[in-house]
Enzyme design. Sequence first.
Site, PDB file in Angstrom:
ATOM      1  N   HIS A   1       0.974  -1.140  -0.017  1.00 14.94           N
ATOM      2  CA  HIS A   1       0.191  -0.015  -0.137  1.00 14.94           C
ATOM      3  C   HIS A   1       0.753   1.212   0.134  1.00 14.94           C
ATOM      4  O   HIS A   1       0.334   2.323   0.365  1.00 14.94           O
ATOM      5  CB  HIS A   1      -0.877  -0.127   1.104  1.00 14.94           C
ATOM      6  CG  HIS A   1      -1.937  -1.192   1.160  1.00 14.94           C
ATOM      7  ND1 HIS A   1      -2.567  -1.709   2.293  1.00 14.94           N
ATOM      8  CD2 HIS A   1      -2.493  -1.818   0.065  1.00 14.94           C
ATOM      9  CE1 HIS A   1      -3.328  -2.754   2.019  1.00 14.94           C
ATOM     10  NE2 HIS A   1      -3.303  -2.862   0.480  1.00 14.94           N
TER      11      HIS A   1
ATOM     12  N   ALA B   1       1.585  -8.807  18.748  1.00 15.07           N
ATOM     13  CA  ALA B   1       2.893  -9.001  18.041  1.00 15.07           C
ATOM     14  C   ALA B   1       3.919  -8.954  18.950  1.00 15.07           C
ATOM     15  O   ALA B   1       5.023  -9.661  18.683  1.00 15.07           O
ATOM     16  CB  ALA B   1       2.824  -8.011  16.724  1.00 15.07           C
TER      17      ALA B   1
ATOM     18  N   PRO C   1      -4.571 -10.591  18.821  1.00 15.81           N
ATOM     19  CA  PRO C   1      -5.328 -10.571  20.048  1.00 15.81           C
ATOM     20  C   PRO C   1      -6.794 -10.778  19.809  1.00 15.81           C
ATOM     21  O   PRO C   1      -7.572 -11.364  20.721  1.00 15.81           O
ATOM     22  CB  PRO C   1      -5.147  -9.200  20.779  1.00 15.81           C
ATOM     23  CG  PRO C   1      -4.578  -8.427  19.962  1.00 15.81           C
ATOM     24  CD  PRO C   1      -4.025  -8.845  18.731  1.00 15.81           C
TER      25      PRO C   1
ATOM     26  N   CYS D   1       5.965  20.754 -12.604  1.00 13.81           N
ATOM     27  CA  CYS D   1       4.787  21.003 -13.152  1.00 13.81           C
ATOM     28  C   CYS D   1       3.579  21.950 -12.344  1.00 13.81           C
ATOM     29  O   CYS D   1       2.804  22.393 -12.903  1.00 13.81           O
ATOM     30  CB  CYS D   1       3.993  19.785 -13.605  1.00 13.81           C
ATOM     31  SG  CYS D   1       3.370  18.997 -12.484  1.00 13.81           S
TER      32      CYS D   1
ATOM     33  N   GLY E   1      -1.283  -9.241  12.970  1.00 12.20           N
ATOM     34  CA  GLY E   1      -1.909  -7.692  13.100  1.00 12.20           C
ATOM     35  C   GLY E   1      -2.845  -7.131  12.009  1.00 12.20           C
ATOM     36  O   GLY E   1      -2.530  -6.016  11.559  1.00 12.20           O
TER      37      GLY E   1
HETATM   38  C1  BV8 Z   1      -8.542  -1.818  -5.329  1.00 12.64           C
HETATM   39  C2  BV8 Z   1      -2.957   2.785   2.421  1.00 12.64           C
HETATM   40  C3  BV8 Z   1      -9.261  -1.733  -7.478  1.00 12.64           C
HETATM   41  C4  BV8 Z   1      -3.448   4.078   2.619  1.00 12.64           C
HETATM   42  C5  BV8 Z   1      -4.593   1.090   2.423  1.00 12.64           C
HETATM   43  C6  BV8 Z   1     -12.041  -7.313  -3.586  1.00 12.64           C
HETATM   44  C7  BV8 Z   1     -10.993  -7.119  -4.551  1.00 12.64           C
HETATM   45  C8  BV8 Z   1     -10.447  -6.047  -4.818  1.00 12.64           C
HETATM   46  C9  BV8 Z   1     -10.820  -4.593  -4.048  1.00 12.64           C
HETATM   47  C10 BV8 Z   1     -11.874  -4.759  -3.242  1.00 12.64           C
HETATM   48  C11 BV8 Z   1     -12.524  -6.033  -2.981  1.00 12.64           C
HETATM   49  N1  BV8 Z   1     -13.529  -5.658  -2.051  1.00 12.64           N
HETATM   50  C12 BV8 Z   1     -13.532  -4.504  -1.637  1.00 12.64           C
HETATM   51  C13 BV8 Z   1     -12.547  -3.868  -2.341  1.00 12.64           C
HETATM   52  C14 BV8 Z   1     -12.176  -2.396  -2.148  1.00 12.64           C
HETATM   53  C15 BV8 Z   1     -11.143  -2.027  -1.254  1.00 12.64           C
HETATM   54  C16 BV8 Z   1     -11.280  -2.806   0.182  1.00 12.64           C
HETATM   55  O1  BV8 Z   1     -10.644  -3.891   0.094  1.00 12.64           O
HETATM   56  N2  BV8 Z   1     -12.433  -2.372   0.800  1.00 12.64           N
HETATM   57  C17 BV8 Z   1     -12.356  -2.937   2.073  1.00 12.64           C
HETATM   58  C18 BV8 Z   1     -12.595  -1.814   3.266  1.00 12.64           C
HETATM   59  C19 BV8 Z   1     -13.440  -3.773   2.058  1.00 12.64           C
HETATM   60  N3  BV8 Z   1      -9.878  -2.282  -1.837  1.00 12.64           N
HETATM   61  C20 BV8 Z   1      -9.348  -1.311  -2.649  1.00 12.64           C
HETATM   62  O2  BV8 Z   1      -9.660  -0.462  -2.799  1.00 12.64           O
HETATM   63  C21 BV8 Z   1      -7.631  -1.536  -3.063  1.00 12.64           C
HETATM   64  N4  BV8 Z   1      -7.624  -1.167  -4.454  1.00 12.64           N
HETATM   65  O3  BV8 Z   1      -9.194  -3.013  -5.174  1.00 12.64           O
HETATM   66  O4  BV8 Z   1      -8.482  -1.167  -6.313  1.00 12.64           O
HETATM   67  C22 BV8 Z   1      -8.594  -1.190  -8.850  1.00 12.64           C
HETATM   68  C23 BV8 Z   1      -7.846  -2.126  -9.844  1.00 12.64           C
HETATM   69  C24 BV8 Z   1      -7.403  -1.839 -10.849  1.00 12.64           C
HETATM   70  C25 BV8 Z   1      -7.226  -0.394 -11.283  1.00 12.64           C
HETATM   71  C26 BV8 Z   1      -7.930   0.544 -10.244  1.00 12.64           C
HETATM   72  C27 BV8 Z   1      -8.610   0.157  -9.011  1.00 12.64           C
HETATM   73  C28 BV8 Z   1      -6.843  -0.667  -2.361  1.00 12.64           C
HETATM   74  C29 BV8 Z   1      -6.736  -1.146  -1.134  1.00 12.64           C
HETATM   75  C30 BV8 Z   1      -5.521  -0.367  -0.190  1.00 12.64           C
HETATM   76  C31 BV8 Z   1      -6.178   0.897   0.578  1.00 12.64           C
HETATM   77  N5  BV8 Z   1      -4.988   1.479   1.280  1.00 12.64           N
HETATM   78  N6  BV8 Z   1      -3.665   1.756   3.186  1.00 12.64           N
HETATM   79  C32 BV8 Z   1      -3.203   4.492   3.995  1.00 12.64           C
HETATM   80  O5  BV8 Z   1      -2.605   3.850   4.939  1.00 12.64           O
HETATM   81  O6  BV8 Z   1      -3.604   5.768   4.502  1.00 12.64           O
HETATM   82  S1  BV8 Z   1      -5.396   0.064   3.326  1.00 12.64           S
HETATM   83  C33 BV8 Z   1      -5.435   0.330   5.069  1.00 12.64           C
HETATM   84  O7  BV8 Z   1      -5.894  -0.779   5.773  1.00 12.64           O
HETATM   85  C34 BV8 Z   1      -3.911   0.187   5.587  1.00 12.64           C
HETATM   86  O8  BV8 Z   1      -2.942  -0.317   4.818  1.00 12.64           O
HETATM   87  C35 BV8 Z   1      -4.257  -1.147   6.602  1.00 12.64           C
HETATM   88  O9  BV8 Z   1      -3.021  -1.959   6.646  1.00 12.64           O
HETATM   89  C36 BV8 Z   1      -5.132  -1.920   5.818  1.00 12.64           C
HETATM   90  C37 BV8 Z   1      -5.879  -3.126   6.322  1.00 12.64           C
HETATM   91  O10 BV8 Z   1      -5.934  -2.849   7.501  1.00 12.64           O
HETATM   92  P1  BV8 Z   1      -5.316  -3.767   8.489  1.00 12.64           P
HETATM   93  O11 BV8 Z   1      -3.998  -3.543   8.414  1.00 12.64           O
HETATM   94  O12 BV8 Z   1      -5.616  -5.218   8.785  1.00 12.64           O
HETATM   95  O13 BV8 Z   1      -5.468  -2.914  10.052  1.00 12.64           O
HETATM   96  P2  BV8 Z   1      -6.734  -2.899  10.859  1.00 12.64           P
HETATM   97  O14 BV8 Z   1      -7.006  -1.730  11.605  1.00 12.64           O
HETATM   98  O15 BV8 Z   1      -8.157  -3.301   9.929  1.00 12.64           O
HETATM   99  O16 BV8 Z   1      -6.555  -4.187  11.977  1.00 12.64           O
HETATM  100  C38 BV8 Z   1      -5.602  -4.043  12.672  1.00 12.64           C
HETATM  101  C39 BV8 Z   1      -5.609  -5.674  13.340  1.00 12.64           C
HETATM  102  O17 BV8 Z   1      -4.387  -5.536  14.231  1.00 12.64           O
HETATM  103  C40 BV8 Z   1      -6.801  -5.944  14.105  1.00 12.64           C
HETATM  104  O18 BV8 Z   1      -7.406  -7.162  13.477  1.00 12.64           O
HETATM  105  C41 BV8 Z   1      -6.481  -5.694  15.427  1.00 12.64           C
HETATM  106  O19 BV8 Z   1      -7.245  -6.969  16.308  1.00 12.64           O
HETATM  107  C42 BV8 Z   1      -4.948  -6.202  15.472  1.00 12.64           C
HETATM  108  N7  BV8 Z   1      -4.042  -5.832  16.126  1.00 12.64           N
HETATM  109  C43 BV8 Z   1      -4.304  -4.636  17.249  1.00 12.64           C
HETATM  110  N8  BV8 Z   1      -3.235  -4.581  18.113  1.00 12.64           N
HETATM  111  C44 BV8 Z   1      -2.599  -5.396  17.736  1.00 12.64           C
HETATM  112  C45 BV8 Z   1      -3.044  -6.337  16.913  1.00 12.64           C
HETATM  113  N9  BV8 Z   1      -2.339  -7.524  16.476  1.00 12.64           N
HETATM  114  C46 BV8 Z   1      -1.235  -7.926  16.854  1.00 12.64           C
HETATM  115  N10 BV8 Z   1      -0.638  -7.058  17.737  1.00 12.64           N
HETATM  116  C47 BV8 Z   1      -1.328  -5.912  18.344  1.00 12.64           C
HETATM  117  N11 BV8 Z   1      -0.579  -5.056  19.352  1.00 12.64           N
END
Ligand code: BV8
Length: 280
Positions: free
Chosen positions: A121, A271, A254, A190, A227
């Site tokens: 990402h 982690a 967790p 640009c 994570g």
């Molecule tokens: C795209 C950068 C198409 C920005 C991010 C199916 C197929 C393809 C796409 C989709 C699909 N279904 C839906 C989609 C669309 C969308 C998507 O997935 N939406 C989701 C919400 C349903 N996907 C997209 O839009 C992607 N692009 O598909 O483009 C395309 C193709 C061709 C041409 C044009 C277009 C792009 C997705 C990327 C978005 N950008 N980040 C930024 O950071 O500002 S994603 C963002 O979410 C972060 O990168 C983050 O890492 C990521 C995922 O979240 P997690 O890392 O899992 O973090 P989260 O907070 O959710 O969870 C944390 C976890 O850690 C929890 O489980 C928690 O319990 C745990 N935790 C907490 N503390 C700890 C811990 N674990 C261990 N130790 C701890 N201490």
Amino acid sequence: MEQVLPPDAAAVLGQARRVVVFTGAGISAESGVPTFRDDLTGLWARFDALQLATPEAFHADPDLVWGWYEWRRARVRRAEPNPGHLATAAIEALLPGTVVITQNVDDLHERAGSRSPVHLHGSLFAPRCVAEAAHPAPLPETVAKPARPATLPVTIASADHPAALPETVDGETADPGEGGRVPPPRCTRCGALVRPGVVWFGEALPEAALTTAVEAAAGCDVLLTVGTSGVVYPAAEIPRIAARSGATVIQVNPEPTPLDRVCAINLRGTAAQVLPALVA
Ligand code: BV8
């Protein structure tokens, strides 16, 4: 078919030959970097991160979105890698050929010693010109000076658009605090806006990074997923590809996630607690 749980995650890892470590925002949580599912604070409390991390949000309010990324960059600059990042680098040292794939846009894996994590990402530290794709040819002679000195925290050279972005001014992040809208700088080539070098929702992932990640997942014998909520695609396919390819998938989180059902071992812990025990 009922998964026969391997005796012990450390033993499984010890017998592994080709390991992938797949990380999400949770691995940086113990470094003080908020996850995507944490409640946002300050000005951004009104928004869901999923709303801010989009091209539409940047187009509608560049100062708000740029300010959010400056705030995040400042948080990361003040953070240190935690034992989870360090253990990940230790696994790479113990098992050459280990591939680290991250959804995170921070640089904590690199600062922990991971050599070349695959950033699916993008990165907080690689802003780029919004018109980058429009400059395949040699750049126009005129170089529009930024409207004001860049407050950019880092040298923001972009391979495809060299010298197109304002130089670092003070090397420090301009932390706008909890409520800072910060106007993005302008491309010195640009004059277009500079945007965060991350993949927003609705944007394609970098092809090379995704191909490398898919190939590593399909060819590993153990994948550690650490994570991540496993809900953001196509990145969330990576652990599923490993499982379908016969790898043993071990989850460190967790909380339960949709990935539970593809994991042979679910380690309910953080982690920084669990990963060091796996490499002890
Ligand atoms: C795209 C950068 C198409 C920005 C991010 C199916 C197929 C393809 C796409 C989709 C699909 N279904 C839906 C989609 C669309 C969308 C998507 O997935 N939406 C989701 C919400 C349903 N996907 C997209 O839009 C992607 N692009 O598909 O483009 C395309 C193709 C061709 C041409 C044009 C277009 C792009 C997705 C990327 C978005 N950008 N980040 C930024 O950071 O500002 S994603 C963002 O979410 C972060 O990168 C983050 O890492 C990521 C995922 O979240 P997690 O890392 O899992 O973090 P989260 O907070 O959710 O969870 C944390 C976890 O850690 C929890 O489980 C928690 O319990 C745990 N935790 C907490 N503390 C700890 C811990 N674990 C261990 N130790 C701890 N201490």
